[in-house]
Scaffold this motif. Structure first.
Motif, PDB file in Angstrom:
ATOM      1  N   PHE A 181     -13.650 -10.365   9.226  1.00  0.00           N
ATOM      2  CA  PHE A 181     -14.149  -9.672   7.880  1.00  0.00           C
ATOM      3  C   PHE A 181     -13.171  -9.099   7.096  1.00  0.00           C
ATOM      4  O   PHE A 181     -13.386  -9.280   5.775  1.00  0.00           O
ATOM      5  CB  PHE A 181     -14.925  -8.465   8.534  1.00  0.00           C
ATOM      6  N   ALA A 182     -11.851  -8.599   7.528  1.00  0.00           N
ATOM      7  CA  ALA A 182     -10.824  -8.104   6.679  1.00  0.00           C
ATOM      8  C   ALA A 182     -10.298  -9.184   6.067  1.00  0.00           C
ATOM      9  O   ALA A 182     -10.107  -9.134   4.822  1.00  0.00           O
ATOM     10  CB  ALA A 182      -9.867  -7.451   7.676  1.00  0.00           C
ATOM     11  N   ALA A 183     -10.015 -10.369   6.560  1.00  0.00           N
ATOM     12  CA  ALA A 183      -9.632 -11.523   5.811  1.00  0.00           C
ATOM     13  C   ALA A 183     -10.310 -12.025   4.742  1.00  0.00           C
ATOM     14  O   ALA A 183      -9.992 -12.150   3.491  1.00  0.00           O
ATOM     15  CB  ALA A 183      -9.200 -12.799   6.862  1.00  0.00           C
ATOM     16  N   THR A 184     -11.650 -12.007   5.030  1.00  0.00           N
ATOM     17  CA  THR A 184     -12.550 -12.432   3.852  1.00  0.00           C
ATOM     18  C   THR A 184     -12.776 -11.275   2.812  1.00  0.00           C
ATOM     19  O   THR A 184     -12.685 -11.679   1.594  1.00  0.00           O
ATOM     20  CB  THR A 184     -14.291 -12.519   4.469  1.00  0.00           C
ATOM     21  N   ALA A 185     -12.784 -10.075   3.235  1.00  0.00           N
ATOM     22  CA  ALA A 185     -12.882  -9.050   2.258  1.00  0.00           C
ATOM     23  C   ALA A 185     -11.444  -9.113   1.186  1.00  0.00           C
ATOM     24  O   ALA A 185     -11.513  -8.925  -0.044  1.00  0.00           O
ATOM     25  CB  ALA A 185     -13.074  -7.579   2.717  1.00  0.00           C
ATOM     26  N   LEU A 186     -10.476  -9.315   1.900  1.00  0.00           N
ATOM     27  CA  LEU A 186      -9.069  -9.361   1.426  1.00  0.00           C
ATOM     28  C   LEU A 186      -9.063 -10.412   0.323  1.00  0.00           C
ATOM     29  O   LEU A 186      -8.073 -10.658  -0.723  1.00  0.00           O
ATOM     30  CB  LEU A 186      -7.913  -9.580   2.268  1.00  0.00           C
ATOM     31  N   ILE A 187      -9.683 -11.452   0.456  1.00  0.00           N
ATOM     32  CA  ILE A 187      -9.810 -12.784  -0.487  1.00  0.00           C
ATOM     33  C   ILE A 187     -10.196 -12.226  -1.724  1.00  0.00           C
ATOM     34  O   ILE A 187      -9.615 -12.426  -3.006  1.00  0.00           O
ATOM     35  CB  ILE A 187     -10.817 -14.011  -0.227  1.00  0.00           C
ATOM     36  N   GLN A 237      -4.351   5.784 -12.953  1.00  0.00           N
ATOM     37  CA  GLN A 237      -3.631   6.087 -11.684  1.00  0.00           C
ATOM     38  C   GLN A 237      -4.747   6.040 -10.481  1.00  0.00           C
ATOM     39  O   GLN A 237      -4.308   5.565  -9.351  1.00  0.00           O
ATOM     40  CB  GLN A 237      -2.772   6.778 -11.782  1.00  0.00           C
ATOM     41  N   TRP A 238      -5.797   6.272 -10.773  1.00  0.00           N
ATOM     42  CA  TRP A 238      -6.866   6.362  -9.733  1.00  0.00           C
ATOM     43  C   TRP A 238      -6.897   5.028  -9.062  1.00  0.00           C
ATOM     44  O   TRP A 238      -7.230   4.872  -7.949  1.00  0.00           O
ATOM     45  CB  TRP A 238      -8.058   7.122 -10.143  1.00  0.00           C
ATOM     46  N   PHE A 239      -6.726   3.855  -9.784  1.00  0.00           N
ATOM     47  CA  PHE A 239      -7.109   2.474  -9.362  1.00  0.00           C
ATOM     48  C   PHE A 239      -5.737   2.157  -8.342  1.00  0.00           C
ATOM     49  O   PHE A 239      -6.014   1.418  -7.673  1.00  0.00           O
ATOM     50  CB  PHE A 239      -7.039   1.558 -10.637  1.00  0.00           C
ATOM     51  N   ARG A 240      -4.768   2.634  -8.666  1.00  0.00           N
ATOM     52  CA  ARG A 240      -3.713   2.373  -7.627  1.00  0.00           C
ATOM     53  C   ARG A 240      -3.770   2.877  -6.438  1.00  0.00           C
ATOM     54  O   ARG A 240      -3.608   2.391  -5.580  1.00  0.00           O
ATOM     55  CB  ARG A 240      -2.349   3.306  -8.125  1.00  0.00           C
ATOM     56  N   ALA A 295       0.816  -1.250   0.046  1.00  0.00           N
ATOM     57  CA  ALA A 295       0.061  -0.003  -0.160  1.00  0.00           C
ATOM     58  C   ALA A 295       0.687   1.234  -0.001  1.00  0.00           C
ATOM     59  O   ALA A 295       0.627   2.237  -0.850  1.00  0.00           O
ATOM     60  CB  ALA A 295      -1.004   0.048   1.172  1.00  0.00           C
ATOM     61  N   LEU A 296       1.911   1.425   0.888  1.00  0.00           N
ATOM     62  CA  LEU A 296       2.503   2.497   1.035  1.00  0.00           C
ATOM     63  C   LEU A 296       3.343   2.920  -0.059  1.00  0.00           C
ATOM     64  O   LEU A 296       3.311   4.182  -0.592  1.00  0.00           O
ATOM     65  CB  LEU A 296       3.528   2.366   2.139  1.00  0.00           C
ATOM     66  N   PRO A 297       3.731   2.025  -1.034  1.00  0.00           N
ATOM     67  CA  PRO A 297       4.580   2.336  -2.425  1.00  0.00           C
ATOM     68  C   PRO A 297       3.600   2.815  -3.312  1.00  0.00           C
ATOM     69  O   PRO A 297       3.869   3.854  -4.234  1.00  0.00           O
ATOM     70  CB  PRO A 297       5.204   1.031  -3.046  1.00  0.00           C
ATOM     71  N   LYS A 298       2.313   2.304  -3.368  1.00  0.00           N
ATOM     72  CA  LYS A 298       1.336   2.766  -3.981  1.00  0.00           C
ATOM     73  C   LYS A 298       0.878   4.375  -3.644  1.00  0.00           C
ATOM     74  O   LYS A 298       0.567   5.033  -4.836  1.00  0.00           O
ATOM     75  CB  LYS A 298      -0.102   1.942  -4.029  1.00  0.00           C
ATOM     76  N   THR A 328      -5.632   1.695  -0.899  1.00  0.00           N
ATOM     77  CA  THR A 328      -6.593   2.198   0.325  1.00  0.00           C
ATOM     78  C   THR A 328      -7.223   0.899   0.679  1.00  0.00           C
ATOM     79  O   THR A 328      -7.325   0.649   1.907  1.00  0.00           O
ATOM     80  CB  THR A 328      -7.812   3.008  -0.143  1.00  0.00           C
ATOM     81  N   VAL A 329      -7.715  -0.152  -0.242  1.00  0.00           N
ATOM     82  CA  VAL A 329      -8.121  -1.292   0.469  1.00  0.00           C
ATOM     83  C   VAL A 329      -7.372  -2.199   1.214  1.00  0.00           C
ATOM     84  O   VAL A 329      -7.496  -2.800   1.990  1.00  0.00           O
ATOM     85  CB  VAL A 329      -8.827  -1.993  -0.788  1.00  0.00           C
ATOM     86  N   GLU A 330      -6.045  -2.398   0.480  1.00  0.00           N
ATOM     87  CA  GLU A 330      -4.917  -2.881   1.235  1.00  0.00           C
ATOM     88  C   GLU A 330      -4.453  -2.466   2.422  1.00  0.00           C
ATOM     89  O   GLU A 330      -4.338  -3.197   3.634  1.00  0.00           O
ATOM     90  CB  GLU A 330      -3.586  -2.823   0.240  1.00  0.00           C
ATOM     91  N   ALA A 331      -4.583  -1.223   2.871  1.00  0.00           N
ATOM     92  CA  ALA A 331      -4.217  -0.573   4.134  1.00  0.00           C
ATOM     93  C   ALA A 331      -5.535  -0.942   4.981  1.00  0.00           C
ATOM     94  O   ALA A 331      -5.044  -1.057   6.142  1.00  0.00           O
ATOM     95  CB  ALA A 331      -4.089   1.000   3.812  1.00  0.00           C
ATOM     96  N   ALA A 332      -6.683  -0.787   4.508  1.00  0.00           N
ATOM     97  CA  ALA A 332      -7.718  -1.073   5.383  1.00  0.00           C
ATOM     98  C   ALA A 332      -7.943  -2.263   5.998  1.00  0.00           C
ATOM     99  O   ALA A 332      -8.187  -2.798   6.905  1.00  0.00           O
ATOM    100  CB  ALA A 332      -9.050  -0.556   4.716  1.00  0.00           C
ATOM    101  N   GLY A 333      -7.431  -3.324   4.832  1.00  0.00           N
ATOM    102  CA  GLY A 333      -7.355  -4.791   5.068  1.00  0.00           C
ATOM    103  C   GLY A 333      -6.438  -4.999   6.119  1.00  0.00           C
ATOM    104  O   GLY A 333      -6.470  -5.918   7.049  1.00  0.00           O
ATOM    105  N   ALA A 334      -5.092  -4.607   6.048  1.00  0.00           N
ATOM    106  CA  ALA A 334      -4.233  -4.748   6.859  1.00  0.00           C
ATOM    107  C   ALA A 334      -4.433  -4.518   8.424  1.00  0.00           C
ATOM    108  O   ALA A 334      -4.043  -4.909   9.288  1.00  0.00           O
ATOM    109  CB  ALA A 334      -2.658  -3.915   6.346  1.00  0.00           C
ATOM    110  N   ILE A 335      -4.780  -3.119   8.405  1.00  0.00           N
ATOM    111  CA  ILE A 335      -5.210  -2.697   9.884  1.00  0.00           C
ATOM    112  C   ILE A 335      -6.422  -3.694  10.392  1.00  0.00           C
ATOM    113  O   ILE A 335      -6.340  -3.986  11.445  1.00  0.00           O
ATOM    114  CB  ILE A 335      -5.909  -1.305   9.672  1.00  0.00           C
TER     115      ILE A 335
END
Length: 153
Positions: free
Chosen positions: A94-100, A69-72, A48-51, A77-84
């Motif tokens: 819930f986060a693990a399921t969404a990250l799938i 680049q908006w998709f980046r 997420a941070l490199p993006k 954002t989804v990766e950071a939210a999932g990580a948290i």
């Protein structure tokens, strides 16, 4: 006893039993927490941070994908939210399921647009997230019921 049988045994049933099932479940839960922390660190710091920072590799990758680049930023954002979410006990399932879903999209993107050999890494992360989601299904169910305003079971 298989991993599926250990995961399928509700915590309430194993809490009162002494012996190997409780010990295996506890060991499995610790191993999953370790995996969750590693995946969360990877998603936040290496993905997420490199993006967000506009690292050249990330910009070039999303140029090759062709969605702009908006998709980046959305992906980061989804990766950071999932990580948290992975490291917050109530949100972990819930986060693990969404990250799938996110990781499934990464697999398809690698297979169809980028380098197909790299599809194995997000597939492996998705498999671990599936185990976490399965293990935390009761917490996820309670979370969704509370958000919907329904009483807990």
């Amino acid at each position: 006893m298989t991993v599926t049988q250990i995961l399928a045994a509700p915590a309430a049933h194993t809490a009162g039993t002494a012996g190997p099932v409780r010990g295996r479940r506890r060991a499995l839960r610790r191993a999953l927490w370790g995996a969750q922390i590693l995946i969360a660190a990877f998603l936040l710091f290496a993905s997420a941070l490199p993006k967000f920072a506009g690292q050249a590799d990330a910009v070039e990758t999303f140029t090759r994908i062709g969605w702009g680049q908006w998709f980046r930023y959305v992906t980061g954002t989804v990766e950071a939210a999932g990580a948290i979410g992975l490291v917050v006990p109530r949100l972990a399932g819930f986060a693990a399921t969404a990250l799938i879903g996110l990781l499934g999209g990464a697999v398809l993107t690698h297979l169809l647009v980028l380098d197909a050999a790299w599809a194995l890494f997000p597939a492996a992360l998705a498999a671990v997230c599936a185990l976490v989601g399965w293990d935390r299904r009761a917490e996820t169910r309670d979370l969704l019921r509370s958000v919907a305003g329904l009483p807990r079971r």
